[in-house]
Design a protein around this motif. Structure first.
Motif, PDB file in Angstrom:
ATOM      1  N   PRO A  93       0.791  -1.342  -0.263  1.00 11.74           N
ATOM      2  CA  PRO A  93       0.155   0.043  -0.688  1.00 11.74           C
ATOM      3  C   PRO A  93       1.104   1.566  -0.179  1.00 11.74           C
ATOM      4  O   PRO A  93      -0.066   2.032  -0.909  1.00 11.74           O
ATOM      5  N   ILE A 111      -3.647   2.056  -6.339  1.00 12.65           N
ATOM      6  CA  ILE A 111      -4.107   2.983  -5.304  1.00 12.65           C
ATOM      7  C   ILE A 111      -5.682   2.797  -5.073  1.00 12.65           C
ATOM      8  O   ILE A 111      -6.015   2.826  -4.374  1.00 12.65           O
ATOM      9  N   ALA A 112      -5.850   3.023  -6.214  1.00 13.55           N
ATOM     10  CA  ALA A 112      -7.993   3.028  -6.534  1.00 13.55           C
ATOM     11  C   ALA A 112      -8.320   1.029  -6.527  1.00 13.55           C
ATOM     12  O   ALA A 112      -9.010   0.788  -5.765  1.00 13.55           O
ATOM     13  N   ILE A 114      -6.625  -0.329  -4.326  1.00 12.91           N
ATOM     14  CA  ILE A 114      -6.202  -0.649  -2.856  1.00 12.91           C
ATOM     15  C   ILE A 114      -7.557   0.088  -1.910  1.00 12.91           C
ATOM     16  O   ILE A 114      -8.227  -0.718  -0.748  1.00 12.91           O
ATOM     17  N   VAL A 115      -8.035   0.769  -2.496  1.00  8.55           N
ATOM     18  CA  VAL A 115      -9.466   1.321  -1.612  1.00  8.55           C
ATOM     19  C   VAL A 115     -10.608   0.826  -2.029  1.00  8.55           C
ATOM     20  O   VAL A 115     -11.368   0.600  -1.375  1.00  8.55           O
ATOM     21  N   VAL A 116     -10.844  -0.056  -2.953  1.00  2.18           N
ATOM     22  CA  VAL A 116     -11.676  -0.758  -3.602  1.00  2.18           C
ATOM     23  C   VAL A 116     -11.188  -2.135  -2.638  1.00  2.18           C
ATOM     24  O   VAL A 116     -12.882  -2.336  -2.065  1.00  2.18           O
ATOM     25  N   VAL A 118     -10.009  -2.399   0.225  1.00  2.42           N
ATOM     26  CA  VAL A 118     -10.720  -2.432   1.673  1.00  2.42           C
ATOM     27  C   VAL A 118     -12.261  -2.195   1.848  1.00  2.42           C
ATOM     28  O   VAL A 118     -12.795  -2.980   2.903  1.00  2.42           O
ATOM     29  N   ARG A 119     -12.516  -0.954   1.308  1.00  2.00           N
ATOM     30  CA  ARG A 119     -14.016  -1.441   0.733  1.00  2.00           C
ATOM     31  C   ARG A 119     -14.944  -2.477   0.918  1.00  2.00           C
ATOM     32  O   ARG A 119     -15.696  -3.015   1.484  1.00  2.00           O
ATOM     33  N   LEU A 138      -7.930   1.595   6.473  1.00  2.00           N
ATOM     34  CA  LEU A 138      -7.883   2.522   5.997  1.00  2.00           C
ATOM     35  C   LEU A 138      -9.767   3.495   6.299  1.00  2.00           C
ATOM     36  O   LEU A 138     -10.724   3.352   5.651  1.00  2.00           O
TER      37      LEU A 138
END
Length: 138
Positions: A93, A111-112, A114-116, A118-119, A138
């Motif tokens: 990350p 990065i996108a 990683i965010v997806v 985590v969600r 996150l």
């Protein structure tokens, strides 16, 4: 007693120092990471081993004592997913941030992701697993 401001400042300074170091020794380079994962170059593994030695010494000097509890059930599948994503994308990350700062814009896709991820972890945890809230960062 430490103040929140001092802790935040220390965190920012050490984070900047780590990012600077990682960028300058080439660990943000996908080719370098590929050589590590294919065992062509052990430099990164040795760097990680050195970091573990340093933190063990720091914990000893600071007298940090933690009693390990039973390993959480999500650690092994999480580690497999983390390692797979790292090998495919060329970054854990933090590395994509270093890559973007170095001008490598395709890291924005990582990065996108990683965010997806985590969600999705939070959603799956809330819906199916119901483990502690700290398991999805996150």
């Amino acid at each position: 007693m430490r103040t929140r401001g001092a802790i935040l400042l220390a965190t920012v300074v050490t984070g900047l120092a780590l990012g600077f170091t990682v960028a300058n020794i080439g660990f943000g380079d996908y080719a370098e990471l590929n050589r590590m994962f294919t065992f062509q170059d052990l430099r990164m593994f040795l760097s990680f081993a050195g970091a573990v030695v340093i933190i063990v010494c720091a914990f000893a000097v600071l007298r940090v004592r933690r009693t390990p509890e039973r390993i959480h059930g999500g650690v092994v599948p999480g580690a497999v997913l983390f390692g797979t994503g790292w090998a495919i994308s060329g970054g854990c990350p933090a590395i994509p941030i270093v890559q973007v700062a170095g001008g490598y814009l395709p890291a924005l896709v990582t990065i996108a992701g990683i965010v997806v991820g985590v969600r999705l972890c939070r959603w799956a945890n809330a819906r199916y697993f119901h483990v502690d809230r700290g398991s999805c960062a996150l």
